[in-house]
Scaffold this motif. Structure first.
Motif, mmCIF file in Angstrom:
data_model
loop_
_atom_site.group_PDB
_atom_site.id
_atom_site.type_symbol
_atom_site.label_atom_id
_atom_site.label_comp_id
_atom_site.label_asym_id
_atom_site.label_seq_id
_atom_site.Cartn_x
_atom_site.Cartn_y
_atom_site.Cartn_z
ATOM 1 N N ASN A 579 13.434 -31.056 1.772
ATOM 2 C CA ASN A 579 13.691 -31.929 2.918
ATOM 3 C C ASN A 579 14.401 -31.199 4.054
ATOM 4 N N CYS A 580 14.849 -29.985 3.777
ATOM 5 C CA CYS A 580 15.613 -29.226 4.762
ATOM 6 C C CYS A 580 14.776 -28.963 6.022
ATOM 7 N N VAL A 581 15.366 -29.275 7.212
ATOM 8 C CA VAL A 581 14.684 -29.048 8.482
ATOM 9 C C VAL A 581 15.292 -27.868 9.235
ATOM 10 N N ALA A 585 23.496 -27.702 9.940
ATOM 11 C CA ALA A 585 24.751 -28.445 9.769
ATOM 12 C C ALA A 585 25.498 -27.991 8.517
ATOM 13 N N CYS A 586 24.752 -27.797 7.429
ATOM 14 C CA CYS A 586 25.394 -27.380 6.178
ATOM 15 C C CYS A 586 25.974 -25.975 6.311
ATOM 16 N N LYS A 587 25.264 -25.117 7.013
ATOM 17 C CA LYS A 587 25.704 -23.723 7.202
ATOM 18 C C LYS A 587 27.014 -23.675 7.982
ATOM 19 N N GLN A 615 30.980 -29.939 0.995
ATOM 20 C CA GLN A 615 30.864 -30.167 2.431
ATOM 21 C C GLN A 615 29.404 -30.225 2.887
ATOM 22 N N CYS A 616 28.564 -29.383 2.296
ATOM 23 C CA CYS A 616 27.146 -29.383 2.671
ATOM 24 C C CYS A 616 26.498 -30.724 2.348
#
Length: 628
Positions: A579-581, A585-587, A615-616
């Motif tokens: 699902n990662c686009v 944000a997570c990085k 946090q990710c």
């Protein structure tokens, strides 16, 4: 000797005149919640808006009063408007909302329905019984509909800093009746007949305790109110005192007359500054009216009350530790007998009850012991106050008849579980209580039924948990508290709880070993049998009850290194799915730069660098981070 009933009737007549005089020409009465919880939510700022509108002349024919906590913690600050024969209860009243209420409702006559908790026909009680007093004002919302308010009868109704309002609501009438028409032994017999049991946790029959204490007559005797409320999530005593301090004083006066005591002490933790302030005000007002001190109401009976502030030690809720603290010694329990009834404060006969017990006494005697004994179950009479917290819609202070089921508490009064989550457990009795699963939801709330289910009534804490709670972590949380608060006097509690906590910590860190569950059971049983005081004896309860009812979660933690609730971080792993686009944000959120990947491309987590902070998972808006 003067007539105490005539004296209190004259006081009530004066209070009624004062009550009516203050309201002459008033069209709008504005009641603002001013308990600690309400003030923390911003009620002081909302109250200023109403006062400023009146002082500036913008709002005419209006009056603002403070009130105690009505119990709706999740919708505070609350403001009640009584106007035109109706009562309107506004919720979550910010200063901005208060300004609109002034303009639209109080000046413009337009009710702002979307901010209302309820709208009721009258502020008058259906009868003059103390236990019915709150219903005209609170209405029939489900959160109130199954409640019966005896101990909390005036909370959210009267100004707790105005003795005239307490007297206007039949305050001190029970004391006057007792002083004129009852011998001390008659009072004790009435309390026995009522079936009232101590509300501090153990549930010892109140009348029997009074009777035992009265038999140890001495020139100097003490009555103590235990207001040392130390359970996590508990706020019953604080709210009762902040909302209705005179009911506690009146109960203590009646108890002192019954056993022949002339000295009273309220032991309250210094962490409750507003409750202390209102007690000081109430004691001062009672002395001015001749309700405390020498020759009370001209009856020849003398009694005075002083405050003693505790430093916040949980163990000082235990009566012998509390007595040691009052005497200026370190708060530590001692073996019994002798019990405080025989040898308490400074070696003198001492009667100890908690806040809720004392606040019940005036209503029990004035409304009738026959009536009180019809409320509740065969062995648990009356009502019980609970601090309902956790994963329910309606958190706050509630008072229900004994025999109400846990299911009614969670779903009818509590409003059910938010966010479409599944109910998992309810914990009663504070850190000394047990965690009960869904199969126990039809258990009645009374001393015997809860004990049979593997929990306790305690002083009234009730925490609801859903599927996001890890029961091993819950047990660890409560054991951390009791282990930290252990006074250290006896080895089973001091060392036993420490060893149990070490094992639980290991399990939640993914280092559990075969045999740990059995070791916890053996240690818990030993601590229950060998600890000196009730706090030590009940400290293992959260662990033993979660093992009994949620053993599979312990097994998963130990054998599969898995936490199904996703709470124990050491047992979790994070990965990024398709699902990662590539938003990044997570990085950006990762504190250790464990995530790599190009913009708009799938990112990857370096498992060697990952510290499992989560946090990710928290920042991803696309469901691209898996946790498990």
């Amino acid at each position: 000797m003067s007539d105490p009933i005539q004296a209190i009737q004259e006081m009530r007549s004066g209070a009624d005149e004062s009550y009516q005089h203050e309201r002459e020409g008033i069209k709008h009465e504005i009641f603002v919640g001013m308990a600690t919880c309400e003030i923390a939510a911003g009620s002081r700022e909302a109250m200023k808006v109403f006062n400023d509108a009146i002082e500036s002349g913008e709002l005419k024919d209006a009056r603002v009063s403070r009130k105690g906590c009505a119990g709706r913690c999740n919708v505070e600050p609350t403001v009640e408007i009584v106007t035109g024969g109706k009562s309107y209860r506004y919720i979550k009243v910010t200063p901005e909302k208060a300004s609109e209420i002034v303009q639209k409702h109080l000046i413009g006559g337009e009710v702002i329905t979307e901010w209302l908790q309820g709208e009721y026909g009258s502020e008058k009680p259906e009868s003059d019984n103390l236990h019915n007093r709150s219903y005209g004002r609170f209405g029939d919302l489900p959160v109130f509909g199954k409640q019966l308010r005896i101990a909390l009868r005036n909370c959210g109704i009267i100004d707790p800093e105005n003795i005239d309002e307490y007297i206007h609501h039949r305050g001190y009438e029970a004391l006057a009746e007792v002083l004129k028409n009852f011998k001390p032994a008659d009072v004790i017999e009435k309390v026995k007949e009522s079936g009232l049991r101590g509300r501090g946790g153990a549930g010892f029959p109140t009348g029997l305790k009074w009777d035992i204490t009265a038999k140890f007559q001495d020139e100097e005797m003490y009555v103590i109110c235990n207001a040392d409320e130390g359970d996590p999530g508990a706020f019953m005593d604080r709210s009762t005192i902040e909302g209705d301090p005179h009911s506690v004083l009146e109960g203590m006066l009646i108890g002192a007359y019954a056993i022949g005591a002339s000295n009273g002490i309220i032991y309250i933790r210094a962490e409750y500054p507003l409750a202390i302030k209102r007690l000081e005000i109430a004691i001062g007002q009672a002395k001015e009216r001749g309700l405390l001190g020498k020759n009370i109401l001209g009856s020849g009976f003398s009694f005075d009350i002083e405050l003693r502030l505790g430093a916040g030690a949980f163990v000082c809720g235990e009566e012998t530790a509390l007595i040691h603290s009052i005497e200026g010694r370190r708060g530590m329990p001692k073996p019994r007998p002798p019990y405080p009834s025989e040898s308490g404060v400074f070696g003198k006969p001492t009667l100890i009850n908690n806040v809720e017990t004392w606040s019940n006494i005036p209503a029990v005697l004035l409304d009738g012991t026959e009536w009180f004994s019809t409320v509740g179950t065969e062995k648990s009479k009356g009502t019980k106050v609970f601090a309902l917290a956790g994963r329910v819609y309606n958190t706050g202070l509630v008072e229900v008849p004994m025999g109400t089921t846990l299911r009614e508490m969670v779903y009818d009064i509590g409003g059910g579980i938010p966010d479409d989550k599944e109910f998992k457990a309810v914990q009663t009795g504070g850190p000394s209580g047990g965690c009960l699963p869904e199969s126990y939801l039809d258990t009645k709330i009374d001393y015997d039924s809860l004990a049979a289910a593997g929990s306790i009534m305690g002083s009234g804490g009730m925490i609801v948990m859903d599927e996001t709670s890890c029961m091993v972590d819950v047990a660890k949380f409560f054991l951390e508290f009791t282990q930290d608060e252990s006074c250290g006097k006896c080895t089973p509690c001091r060392e036993g709880t420490k060893r149990m906590l070490e094992i639980l910590t290991r399990i939640t860190e993914g280092k559990g070993r075969a045999g740990d569950i059995e070791k916890l059971e053996r240690l818990g049983t030993m601590i229950q049998k060998a600890s000196l005081c009730g706090l030590g004896q009940s400290a293992p309860n959260p662990v033993l009850s979660t093992i009994k009812n949620f053993r599979d979660e312990y097994v998963e933690h130990i054998e599969e290194k898995k936490c199904r609730a996703g709470v124990c971080s050491a047992l979790l792993g994070y990965s990024i799915n398709d699902n990662c686009v590539g938003c990044g944000a997570c990085k950006k959120a990762c504190p250790v730069d464990a995530i790599s990947g190009e913009k708009k491309g799938k990112h990857v987590i370096d498992q060697d660098k990952c510290i499992k902070c989560g946090q990710c998972y928290e920042v991803c808006k696309f469901g691209a981070v898996d946790r498990g």
